[in-house]
Motif scaffolding. Structure first.
Motif, PDB file in Angstrom:
ATOM      1  N   GLN A  31      -5.914  13.163   6.141  1.00 62.94           N
ATOM      2  CA  GLN A  31      -5.395  11.927   6.700  1.00 62.94           C
ATOM      3  C   GLN A  31      -6.340  10.775   6.376  1.00 62.94           C
ATOM      4  N   LEU A  32      -5.764   9.684   5.881  1.00 63.04           N
ATOM      5  CA  LEU A  32      -6.548   8.515   5.513  1.00 63.04           C
ATOM      6  C   LEU A  32      -6.036   7.281   6.241  1.00 63.04           C
ATOM      7  N   HIS A  33      -6.942   6.379   6.547  1.00 65.96           N
ATOM      8  CA  HIS A  33      -6.547   5.054   7.001  1.00 65.96           C
ATOM      9  C   HIS A  33      -5.804   4.381   5.838  1.00 65.96           C
ATOM     10  N   PRO A  34      -4.767   3.585   6.111  1.00 68.35           N
ATOM     11  CA  PRO A  34      -4.033   2.936   5.019  1.00 68.35           C
ATOM     12  C   PRO A  34      -4.926   2.139   4.070  1.00 68.35           C
ATOM     13  N   GLN A  35      -6.019   1.579   4.582  1.00 71.78           N
ATOM     14  CA  GLN A  35      -6.926   0.835   3.711  1.00 71.78           C
ATOM     15  C   GLN A  35      -7.551   1.745   2.669  1.00 71.78           C
ATOM     16  N   ASP A  36      -7.983   2.939   3.077  1.00 71.27           N
ATOM     17  CA  ASP A  36      -8.532   3.893   2.108  1.00 71.27           C
ATOM     18  C   ASP A  36      -7.481   4.258   1.064  1.00 71.27           C
ATOM     19  N   ALA A  37      -6.244   4.493   1.528  1.00 72.72           N
ATOM     20  CA  ALA A  37      -5.173   4.830   0.591  1.00 72.72           C
ATOM     21  C   ALA A  37      -4.953   3.696  -0.399  1.00 72.72           C
ATOM     22  N   TYR A  38      -4.980   2.469   0.088  1.00 77.18           N
ATOM     23  CA  TYR A  38      -4.816   1.306  -0.789  1.00 77.18           C
ATOM     24  C   TYR A  38      -5.958   1.209  -1.798  1.00 77.18           C
ATOM     25  N   CYS A  39      -7.183   1.337  -1.313  1.00 77.63           N
ATOM     26  CA  CYS A  39      -8.349   1.134  -2.180  1.00 77.63           C
ATOM     27  C   CYS A  39      -8.456   2.191  -3.271  1.00 77.63           C
ATOM     28  N   HIS A  40      -7.994   3.397  -3.001  1.00 74.69           N
ATOM     29  CA  HIS A  40      -8.140   4.478  -3.976  1.00 74.69           C
ATOM     30  C   HIS A  40      -6.899   4.664  -4.843  1.00 74.69           C
ATOM     31  N   ALA A  41      -5.842   3.923  -4.547  1.00 74.07           N
ATOM     32  CA  ALA A  41      -4.641   3.996  -5.379  1.00 74.07           C
ATOM     33  C   ALA A  41      -4.815   3.133  -6.629  1.00 74.07           C
ATOM     34  N   ILE A 138      -2.160  -5.020   3.213  1.00 73.59           N
ATOM     35  CA  ILE A 138      -1.697  -4.756   1.848  1.00 73.59           C
ATOM     36  C   ILE A 138      -1.693  -6.036   1.013  1.00 73.59           C
ATOM     37  N   ASN A 139      -1.344  -7.152   1.633  1.00 75.06           N
ATOM     38  CA  ASN A 139      -1.279  -8.421   0.919  1.00 75.06           C
ATOM     39  C   ASN A 139      -2.650  -8.927   0.486  1.00 75.06           C
ATOM     40  N   HIS A 140      -3.675  -8.786   1.353  1.00 80.00           N
ATOM     41  CA  HIS A 140      -4.978  -9.305   0.946  1.00 80.00           C
ATOM     42  C   HIS A 140      -6.173  -8.724   1.679  1.00 80.00           C
ATOM     43  N   ARG A 141      -6.014  -8.235   2.907  1.00 77.66           N
ATOM     44  CA  ARG A 141      -7.191  -7.849   3.684  1.00 77.66           C
ATOM     45  C   ARG A 141      -7.842  -6.561   3.210  1.00 77.66           C
ATOM     46  N   TYR A 142      -7.044  -5.561   2.870  1.00 76.68           N
ATOM     47  CA  TYR A 142      -7.618  -4.279   2.485  1.00 76.68           C
ATOM     48  C   TYR A 142      -8.563  -4.410   1.295  1.00 76.68           C
ATOM     49  N   CYS A 187     -11.051  -2.736   7.774  1.00 77.46           N
ATOM     50  CA  CYS A 187     -12.514  -2.677   7.753  1.00 77.46           C
ATOM     51  C   CYS A 187     -12.981  -3.572   6.605  1.00 77.46           C
ATOM     52  N   ILE A 188     -13.580  -4.702   6.952  1.00 77.85           N
ATOM     53  CA  ILE A 188     -13.871  -5.745   5.968  1.00 77.85           C
ATOM     54  C   ILE A 188     -15.367  -5.950   5.819  1.00 77.85           C
ATOM     55  N   GLU A 189     -15.779  -6.177   4.581  1.00 78.09           N
ATOM     56  CA  GLU A 189     -17.190  -6.420   4.295  1.00 78.09           C
ATOM     57  C   GLU A 189     -17.582  -7.830   4.733  1.00 78.09           C
ATOM     58  N   GLN A 190     -18.689  -7.903   5.489  1.00 77.77           N
ATOM     59  CA  GLN A 190     -19.220  -9.169   5.954  1.00 77.77           C
ATOM     60  C   GLN A 190     -20.487  -9.520   5.156  1.00 77.77           C
TER      61      GLN A 190
END
Length: 214
Positions: A31-41, A138-142, A187-190
């Protein structure tokens, strides 16, 4: 360039998409957070599935879905427009099922030999079932957090161990997946490489929380 944790998650995704054994008739995925799925796709699109064909290219064949692409969020460097999506024909081998001429889907997948592949271990969901937070992600934050690491917590106590981690606690709940963080937070880089959960409507600093929230 892939970071070490990205290579690890990618490897786990590949392993998760395999059948566990000859006696296990089920697909097993991490199971992955949607952000991980987005980043690795490799590819992330919104599309309507308009056709399906079984290709006899193996023991059970491959399903080729014809899609009408509405929008591409990721993958411009690999393909300009997606016409076909390929997946295993068997759910036990992580093949994914899409309704024909009914819904728009968010589809994530990998790009190999000029083709886009997806499966149950990828993040595929009806667009109307996504939360507002997921659509904004999906639009920009991930993409702002692809260098961050989302650390799953399966059993308390859990702690972050580096500044680039966000602690994901949805998996502690027995109420099912996806959970509140998966539906609402990125989860965003600061500054200085620190990562933190973010849920905001305007500037990202307005409602940024620390790495252990929410």
């Amino acid at each position: 360039m892939k970071f070490p944790h990205q290579r690890l998650v990618s490897a786990l995704l590949v392993l998760g998409s395999l059948q566990m054994s000859a006696f296990t008739e089920a697909c097993s995925c991490l199971q992955l957070h949607p952000q991980d799925a987005y980043c690795h796709a490799d590819i992330v699109i919104r599309a309507k599935v308009v056709g399906k064909k079984l290709l006899k290219d193996g023991p059970f064949g491959t399903l080729r879905y014809t899609v009408k692409q509405m929008k591409m969020y990721k993958g411009f460097d690999k393909i300009k427009h997606v016409q076909y999506i390929y997946t295993d024909s068997q759910e036990s081998s992580c093949g994914v099922y899409f309704d024909i001429n009914k819904y728009q889907y968010l589809i994530t997948g990998s790009f190999h030999n000029g083709k886009v592949y997806t499966g149950l271990c990828s993040f595929n969901e009806r667009w109307d079932r996504l939360s507002l937070g997921q659509k904004k992600g999906i639009n920009h934050r991930y993409q702002l957090g692809c260098r961050c690491r989302i650390k799953p917590c399966f059993q308390l106590p859990c702690f972050v161990t580096s500044k680039n981690q966000c602690l994901w606690t949805d998996l502690l709940s027995h109420f099912g997946y996806p959970g509140y963080q998966a539906r609402n937070y990125a989860c965003i880089e600061q500054k200085e490489g620190y990562c933190s959960w973010y849920r905001g409507m305007t500037t990202r600093d307005k409602t940024t929380s620390n790495t252990t929230d929410p």
